[in-house]
Design an enzyme around this catalytic site. Structure first.
Site, PDB file in Angstrom:
ATOM      1  N   SER A  65      -8.125 -11.538  26.403  1.00 14.46           N
ATOM      2  CA  SER A  65      -8.483 -10.125  26.591  1.00 14.46           C
ATOM      3  C   SER A  65      -8.305  -9.816  28.066  1.00 14.46           C
ATOM      4  O   SER A  65      -8.284 -10.738  28.892  1.00 14.46           O
ATOM      5  CB  SER A  65      -9.947  -9.913  26.193  1.00 14.46           C
ATOM      6  OG  SER A  65     -10.420  -8.660  26.640  1.00 14.46           O
ATOM      7  N   TYR A  81     -18.918 -12.381  26.004  1.00 13.12           N
ATOM      8  CA  TYR A  81     -17.502 -12.113  25.705  1.00 13.12           C
ATOM      9  C   TYR A  81     -16.625 -12.420  26.928  1.00 13.12           C
ATOM     10  O   TYR A  81     -15.598 -13.092  26.819  1.00 13.12           O
ATOM     11  CB  TYR A  81     -17.372 -10.644  25.277  1.00 13.12           C
ATOM     12  CG  TYR A  81     -16.027 -10.243  24.734  1.00 13.12           C
ATOM     13  CD1 TYR A  81     -15.731 -10.401  23.382  1.00 13.12           C
ATOM     14  CD2 TYR A  81     -15.049  -9.679  25.550  1.00 13.12           C
ATOM     15  CE1 TYR A  81     -14.499 -10.014  22.865  1.00 13.12           C
ATOM     16  CE2 TYR A  81     -13.829  -9.294  25.046  1.00 13.12           C
ATOM     17  CZ  TYR A  81     -13.554  -9.449  23.698  1.00 13.12           C
ATOM     18  OH  TYR A  81     -12.333  -9.058  23.196  1.00 13.12           O
TER      19      TYR A  81
HETATM   20  P1  NAD Z   1     -11.393  -7.312  14.205  1.00 13.17           P
HETATM   21  O1  NAD Z   1     -12.878  -7.214  14.066  1.00 13.17           O
HETATM   22  O2  NAD Z   1     -10.512  -6.256  13.631  1.00 13.17           O
HETATM   23  O3  NAD Z   1     -10.862  -8.705  13.652  1.00 13.17           O
HETATM   24  C1  NAD Z   1     -11.553  -9.904  13.860  1.00 13.17           C
HETATM   25  C2  NAD Z   1     -11.082 -10.915  12.873  1.00 13.17           C
HETATM   26  O4  NAD Z   1     -11.811 -12.125  13.074  1.00 13.17           O
HETATM   27  C3  NAD Z   1     -11.358 -10.492  11.405  1.00 13.17           C
HETATM   28  O5  NAD Z   1     -10.310 -10.974  10.590  1.00 13.17           O
HETATM   29  C4  NAD Z   1     -12.664 -11.220  11.090  1.00 13.17           C
HETATM   30  O6  NAD Z   1     -12.864 -11.446   9.703  1.00 13.17           O
HETATM   31  C5  NAD Z   1     -12.428 -12.501  11.847  1.00 13.17           C
HETATM   32  N1  NAD Z   1     -13.647 -13.239  12.140  1.00 13.17           N
HETATM   33  C6  NAD Z   1     -14.782 -12.816  12.736  1.00 13.17           C
HETATM   34  N2  NAD Z   1     -15.686 -13.818  12.777  1.00 13.17           N
HETATM   35  C7  NAD Z   1     -15.091 -14.899  12.197  1.00 13.17           C
HETATM   36  C8  NAD Z   1     -15.504 -16.227  11.945  1.00 13.17           C
HETATM   37  N3  NAD Z   1     -16.724 -16.669  12.275  1.00 13.17           N
HETATM   38  N4  NAD Z   1     -14.636 -17.051  11.317  1.00 13.17           N
HETATM   39  C9  NAD Z   1     -13.409 -16.637  10.933  1.00 13.17           C
HETATM   40  N5  NAD Z   1     -12.956 -15.378  11.160  1.00 13.17           N
HETATM   41  C10 NAD Z   1     -13.802 -14.527  11.791  1.00 13.17           C
HETATM   42  O7  NAD Z   1     -11.169  -7.465  15.786  1.00 13.17           O
HETATM   43  P2  NAD Z   1      -9.866  -7.387  16.691  1.00 13.17           P
HETATM   44  O8  NAD Z   1     -10.091  -6.291  17.658  1.00 13.17           O
HETATM   45  O9  NAD Z   1      -8.609  -7.439  15.907  1.00 13.17           O
HETATM   46  O10 NAD Z   1     -10.047  -8.741  17.518  1.00 13.17           O
HETATM   47  C11 NAD Z   1      -9.185  -9.852  17.410  1.00 13.17           C
HETATM   48  C12 NAD Z   1      -9.180 -10.606  18.727  1.00 13.17           C
HETATM   49  O11 NAD Z   1      -8.658  -9.747  19.745  1.00 13.17           O
HETATM   50  C13 NAD Z   1     -10.572 -11.035  19.193  1.00 13.17           C
HETATM   51  O12 NAD Z   1     -10.491 -12.330  19.764  1.00 13.17           O
HETATM   52  C14 NAD Z   1     -10.906 -10.012  20.248  1.00 13.17           C
HETATM   53  O13 NAD Z   1     -11.797 -10.512  21.197  1.00 13.17           O
HETATM   54  C15 NAD Z   1      -9.527  -9.762  20.849  1.00 13.17           C
HETATM   55  N6  NAD Z   1      -9.412  -8.511  21.588  1.00 13.17           N
HETATM   56  C16 NAD Z   1      -9.630  -7.305  20.988  1.00 13.17           C
HETATM   57  C17 NAD Z   1      -9.489  -6.154  21.743  1.00 13.17           C
HETATM   58  C18 NAD Z   1      -9.688  -4.788  21.165  1.00 13.17           C
HETATM   59  O14 NAD Z   1      -9.687  -3.809  21.931  1.00 13.17           O
HETATM   60  N7  NAD Z   1      -9.826  -4.637  19.879  1.00 13.17           N
HETATM   61  C19 NAD Z   1      -9.143  -6.235  23.085  1.00 13.17           C
HETATM   62  C20 NAD Z   1      -8.939  -7.471  23.659  1.00 13.17           C
HETATM   63  C21 NAD Z   1      -9.064  -8.619  22.894  1.00 13.17           C
END
Ligand code: NAD
Length: 256
Positions: free
Chosen positions: A138, A151
């Site tokens: 991130s 985080y």
């Molecule tokens: P999201 O909530 O849409 O997806 C998260 C995924 O992780 C889902 O498939 C969920 O079922 C799964 N998950 C959660 N807990 C779990 C567990 N204990 N075991 C297995 N699977 C699990 O979120 P996202 O925004 O797509 O995030 C994905 C990654 O991207 C994360 O690591 C997040 O930190 C990172 N990220 C997101 C953003 C943003 O703005 N959305 C920005 C930077 C980084």
């Protein structure tokens, strides 16, 4: 480009993970999905792209379940060639108010799971002398924001783990890099938009603009599709000597 390769993407039933899985599937990779919630929808989306798809429901906070998932992927497709450590959760609170159980869960799911999946994936990649490990970190792996202690700590850890994984394999065909998104409008961020709208009495659109305006000069969300194409680049021949980078796709967030 990725025909006969297998990609395992953690947390790929939603958001960024699903976007990356679809981009790799479009290149011909077999896909192992993981995550909670609706599974049949994401499986159908991958199958519609002509890729072979399997699913394992490991809870990424549990090392024994991660081991079972890696063994399942190897049994299903021979070996994991591309590992995308993406599963992640968020909790927003000041340090003095931060629930200890949320801290532990964020470190386990956002950081420690990447260590476990990586240590289990590496031997087969090293034997094949080809592998790609892509860690979804991130901008919070590069800079901090208030009220996101667990985080930010986990994501800085992921960037560190990325560098060490890259260095330990630097003379081989196994690379490791991190993707550092800014705001992406997935369920994880929608919760933060909704909380801001409720706290400040704003409409959802006003809350989105406030969120973007605080951090992201482009005033645009990065998309899972754009992040998927960066993952494809890391897997391409041109990415063969890209090692240990933390590449932000963030509308200028970290350039400030
Ligand atoms: P999201 O909530 O849409 O997806 C998260 C995924 O992780 C889902 O498939 C969920 O079922 C799964 N998950 C959660 N807990 C779990 C567990 N204990 N075991 C297995 N699977 C699990 O979120 P996202 O925004 O797509 O995030 C994905 C990654 O991207 C994360 O690591 C997040 O930190 C990172 N990220 C997101 C953003 C943003 O703005 N959305 C920005 C930077 C980084």
């Amino acid at each position: 480009m990725l025909a006969n390769k297998t990609a395992l993407v953690t947390g790929s039933t939603s958001g960024i993970g699903l976007g990356i899985a679809k981009a790799l599937a479009r290149q011909g990779a077999n896909i192992v999905l993981n995550g909670f919630g609706d599974v049949e929808g994401p499986k159908a989306e991958i199958a519609a792209l002509g890729a072979k798809v399997a699913y394992h429901g490991a809870d990424m906070s549990r090392p024994d379940e991660i081991e079972a998932m890696m063994a399942f992927a190897a049994a299903e497709f021979g070996r994991v060639d591309i590992l995308v450590n993406n599963a992640g959760i968020q909790h927003v609170a000041r340090i003095e108010d931060f629930p200890v159980a949320r801290w532990d869960a964020i470190i386990a799911i956002n950081l420690t799971s990447a260590f476990h999946a990586t240590r289990l994936a590496l031997p087969a990649m090293q034997s094949a002398n080809w592998g790609r490990i892509i860690n979804v970190a991130s901008v919070h792996g590069l800079v901090g924001s208030a009220e996101k202690s667990a985080y930010v700590a986990a994501k800085h850890g992921v960037v560190g783990l990325t560098k060490v994984t890259a260095l330990e394999n630097a003379t081989t065909g196994v690379t490791c890099n991190a993707i550092c998104p800014g705001w992406v409008l997935t369920p994880l961020v929608q919760k933060q938009v909704d909380a801001k709208a409720a706290a400040l009495g704003l409409s959802i659109d006003e809350a989105k603009n406030l969120l973007l305006g605080e951090k992201e000069p482009s005033m645009q969300f990065t998309t899972p599709e754009e992040l998927g194409e960066l993952a494809v680049f890391f897997c391409s021949p041109a990415g063969a000597n890209v090692r240990g980078v933390a590449w932000n796709m963030d509308g200028g967030w970290v350039a400030q």
